[in-house]
Design a protein around this motif. Structure first.
Motif, mmCIF file in Angstrom:
data_model
loop_
_atom_site.group_PDB
_atom_site.id
_atom_site.type_symbol
_atom_site.label_atom_id
_atom_site.label_comp_id
_atom_site.label_asym_id
_atom_site.label_seq_id
_atom_site.Cartn_x
_atom_site.Cartn_y
_atom_site.Cartn_z
ATOM 1 N N MET A 110 0.930 -1.393 0.054
ATOM 2 C CA MET A 110 0.004 -0.405 0.395
ATOM 3 C C MET A 110 0.580 1.433 0.068
ATOM 4 O O MET A 110 2.082 1.380 0.419
ATOM 5 N N TYR A 111 0.766 2.451 -1.222
ATOM 6 C CA TYR A 111 1.430 3.232 -0.883
ATOM 7 C C TYR A 111 0.980 4.661 -0.409
ATOM 8 O O TYR A 111 -0.522 4.377 -0.663
ATOM 9 N N LYS A 112 1.590 5.023 0.342
ATOM 10 C CA LYS A 112 1.363 6.105 0.858
ATOM 11 C C LYS A 112 1.654 7.223 0.993
ATOM 12 O O LYS A 112 2.753 8.342 0.051
ATOM 13 N N LEU A 113 0.411 8.463 -0.320
ATOM 14 C CA LEU A 113 0.462 9.977 -0.946
ATOM 15 C C LEU A 113 0.024 11.071 -0.381
ATOM 16 O O LEU A 113 -0.385 10.595 0.218
ATOM 17 N N LEU A 114 1.371 11.402 -0.013
ATOM 18 C CA LEU A 114 1.221 13.336 0.448
ATOM 19 C C LEU A 114 0.710 14.346 -1.004
ATOM 20 O O LEU A 114 1.423 14.086 -1.531
ATOM 21 N N VAL A 115 -0.582 14.910 -0.685
ATOM 22 C CA VAL A 115 -0.750 15.941 -1.837
ATOM 23 C C VAL A 115 -0.644 16.760 -1.146
ATOM 24 O O VAL A 115 -1.842 17.387 0.268
ATOM 25 N N ALA A 116 0.357 18.276 -1.223
ATOM 26 C CA ALA A 116 -0.453 19.354 -0.298
ATOM 27 C C ALA A 116 -0.669 20.692 -0.762
ATOM 28 O O ALA A 116 0.061 20.673 -2.307
ATOM 29 N N ASP A 117 -2.318 21.023 -1.324
ATOM 30 C CA ASP A 117 -1.812 22.542 -2.021
ATOM 31 C C ASP A 117 -3.051 23.136 -1.466
ATOM 32 O O ASP A 117 -3.823 22.258 -0.764
ATOM 33 N N ASP A 118 -2.802 24.706 -1.610
ATOM 34 C CA ASP A 118 -3.540 25.619 -0.702
ATOM 35 C C ASP A 118 -4.955 25.421 -0.941
ATOM 36 O O ASP A 118 -5.581 26.438 -0.583
ATOM 37 N N GLU A 119 -5.008 25.463 -2.813
ATOM 38 C CA GLU A 119 -6.432 25.830 -2.951
ATOM 39 C C GLU A 119 -6.559 24.381 -2.527
ATOM 40 O O GLU A 119 -6.432 23.162 -3.133
ATOM 41 N N PHE A 145 -3.107 10.945 1.692
ATOM 42 C CA PHE A 145 -3.392 12.534 3.176
ATOM 43 C C PHE A 145 -2.978 13.916 2.307
ATOM 44 O O PHE A 145 -2.577 13.742 1.030
ATOM 45 N N GLN A 146 -3.881 14.423 2.841
ATOM 46 C CA GLN A 146 -4.016 15.622 2.176
ATOM 47 C C GLN A 146 -3.523 17.057 3.294
ATOM 48 O O GLN A 146 -3.547 16.597 4.863
ATOM 49 N N ALA A 147 -3.008 17.765 2.471
ATOM 50 C CA ALA A 147 -2.177 19.172 3.316
ATOM 51 C C ALA A 147 -2.861 20.094 3.034
ATOM 52 O O ALA A 147 -2.450 20.179 1.324
ATOM 53 N N LYS A 148 -2.731 21.887 3.800
ATOM 54 C CA LYS A 148 -3.636 22.362 3.118
ATOM 55 C C LYS A 148 -2.681 23.612 2.649
ATOM 56 O O LYS A 148 -2.735 25.102 2.244
ATOM 57 N N ASN A 149 -0.901 23.297 3.230
ATOM 58 C CA ASN A 149 0.231 24.065 3.135
ATOM 59 C C ASN A 149 1.413 23.483 3.467
ATOM 60 O O ASN A 149 1.097 21.976 4.273
ATOM 61 N N GLY A 150 2.529 23.768 3.350
ATOM 62 C CA GLY A 150 3.925 23.560 3.806
ATOM 63 C C GLY A 150 4.151 22.933 5.144
ATOM 64 O O GLY A 150 4.524 21.735 5.232
ATOM 65 N N ARG A 151 3.286 23.446 5.370
ATOM 66 C CA ARG A 151 3.368 23.056 7.500
ATOM 67 C C ARG A 151 3.073 21.627 7.492
ATOM 68 O O ARG A 151 3.738 20.547 8.356
ATOM 69 N N GLU A 152 1.923 21.573 7.840
ATOM 70 C CA GLU A 152 1.021 20.315 7.503
ATOM 71 C C GLU A 152 1.479 19.204 6.905
ATOM 72 O O GLU A 152 1.485 18.344 6.745
ATOM 73 N N ALA A 153 1.732 19.495 5.567
ATOM 74 C CA ALA A 153 2.539 18.513 5.421
ATOM 75 C C ALA A 153 4.045 17.792 5.058
ATOM 76 O O ALA A 153 4.286 16.278 5.725
ATOM 77 N N LEU A 154 4.756 18.895 5.977
ATOM 78 C CA LEU A 154 5.718 18.012 6.892
ATOM 79 C C LEU A 154 5.218 17.126 7.488
ATOM 80 O O LEU A 154 5.761 16.462 7.868
ATOM 81 N N GLU A 155 4.365 17.510 9.297
ATOM 82 C CA GLU A 155 3.895 17.528 9.701
ATOM 83 C C GLU A 155 3.442 15.858 9.523
ATOM 84 O O GLU A 155 3.889 14.641 10.399
ATOM 85 N N ILE A 156 2.431 15.389 7.935
ATOM 86 C CA ILE A 156 1.674 14.545 7.332
ATOM 87 C C ILE A 156 2.520 13.079 6.979
ATOM 88 O O ILE A 156 2.539 12.390 7.836
ATOM 89 N N TYR A 157 4.258 13.626 6.493
ATOM 90 C CA TYR A 157 4.951 13.410 5.871
ATOM 91 C C TYR A 157 5.693 12.941 7.448
ATOM 92 O O TYR A 157 6.028 11.414 7.502
ATOM 93 N N GLU A 158 6.305 13.400 8.542
ATOM 94 C CA GLU A 158 6.687 12.792 9.235
ATOM 95 C C GLU A 158 6.355 11.755 10.326
ATOM 96 O O GLU A 158 7.128 10.834 10.369
ATOM 97 N N LEU A 178 3.424 17.962 -4.629
ATOM 98 C CA LEU A 178 3.304 19.507 -3.988
ATOM 99 C C LEU A 178 2.991 20.551 -4.849
ATOM 100 O O LEU A 178 3.704 21.235 -5.977
ATOM 101 N N ASP A 179 2.772 21.453 -3.994
ATOM 102 C CA ASP A 179 2.227 23.108 -4.825
ATOM 103 C C ASP A 179 3.540 23.620 -4.420
ATOM 104 O O ASP A 179 4.013 23.273 -3.757
ATOM 105 N N ILE A 180 4.399 24.883 -5.370
ATOM 106 C CA ILE A 180 5.510 25.329 -4.816
ATOM 107 C C ILE A 180 4.885 26.650 -4.191
ATOM 108 O O ILE A 180 5.368 26.877 -2.840
ATOM 109 N N GLU A 181 3.512 26.879 -4.591
ATOM 110 C CA GLU A 181 3.590 28.319 -4.084
ATOM 111 C C GLU A 181 2.695 28.244 -2.361
ATOM 112 O O GLU A 181 1.153 27.593 -3.217
ATOM 113 N N MET A 182 3.397 27.965 -1.603
ATOM 114 C CA MET A 182 2.024 28.206 -0.415
ATOM 115 C C MET A 182 1.964 29.157 0.925
ATOM 116 O O MET A 182 2.971 28.941 1.048
#
Length: 257
Positions: free
Chosen positions: A1-10, A32-45, A54-58
């Motif tokens: 089972m792959y774990k995918l992280l999607v981070a985008d503020d939109e 897993f969904q994240a609405k910004n870079g901080r959440e993305a790092l928390e979920i990744y860790e 990852l979206d670039i501009e968040m």
């Protein structure tokens, strides 16, 4: 089972991407969904996701910074940028972080799925991509029509001769003496899609022709168009064509009888 992280503020963009992934890879992954870079790092860790889109501009921590932090912890996490910013400087930074691809919004579902499939292959170790931060410094000026025509002709010839082998955008960029970032930009300008999507389309066209005009087995055809795993070949064929290779062959026979 792959774990995918999607981070985008939109929010809408993020939901559409996640829904597309869940509909097509539902049995193979958890998203897993994240609405910004901080959440993305928390979920990744917490989850140790193998693939990060990852979206670039968040706001706050950008996608670029989040990618750098992920890469500092994990050499193997497959990172994909999905952004509205078509800027060469961003592409160069993406390569320095060793991302798999740099997709531009609006990204077609087809292009997204092919890129994620490539990421899954990389995680599996079936198709390790050669990635490096080093490369020749290319001009950042927009290429003229003559240069694009030359690149398109060379790319078409290379793919025609080698589509049955384990090839990648990186191998073609090296062959043409371009850095990966610059060649990625050139390829998309020539074909209006990324390398992986174009290669899969080419392979599937060749497979359809063989299914219609030869008596080769589906396993043999899969190998000839670059897929050593017949199950994976069938999966890609069905997603691209809309039916299994066996169904396509039967339909072709019935049409010509």
């Amino acid at each position: 089972m792959y774990k995918l992280l999607v981070a985008d503020d939109e929010t809408i963009e993020r939901i559409v991407v996640c829904k597309t992934l869940e509909q097509n890879f539902g049995e193979e992954c958890v998203v897993f969904q994240a609405k910004n870079g901080r959440e993305a790092l928390e979920i990744y860790e917490k989850e140790k996701c193998q693939i990060a889109i990852l979206d670039i501009e968040m706001p706050g921590i950008t996608g670029l910074e989040a990618a750098r932090r992920i890469r500092s912890q994990d050499e193997d996490c497959v990172i994909i940028f999905l952004t509205a910013y078509d800027e060469f400087s961003y592409a160069k930074q993406a390569i320095s972080i060793r991302v798999l691809d740099y997709l531009l919004k609006p990204c077609s579902g087809k292009e997204l799925l092919f890129t994620v499939e490539a990421a899954m292959q990389q995680v599996q170790g079936k198709a390790r991509l050669v990635q490096s931060a080093a490369g020749e410094e290319d001009s950042e000026e927009e290429p003229d029509n003559e240069k694009l025509a030359m690149v398109k002709k060379a790319a078409e010839e290379y793919i025609r001769k080698n589509y049955g082998k384990d090839i990648s955008m990186q191998s073609l960029a090296a062959r043409m003496n371009y850095s990966e970032a610059y060649f990625c930009k050139l390829f998309k300008q020539c074909f209006h899609m990324n390398f992986m999507a174009y290669l899969v389309d080419y392979r599937m066209a060749a497979a359809r022709e063989m299914l219609e005009n030869t008596a080769k087995t589906i396993k043999e055809i899969g190998r000839e168009v670059g897929y050593q795993d017949p199950n994976y070949f069938t999966k890609v064929f069905k997603r691209t064509v809309g039916m299994k290779p066996s169904e396509y062959r039967l339909k072709a026979v019935q049409k010509n009888s």
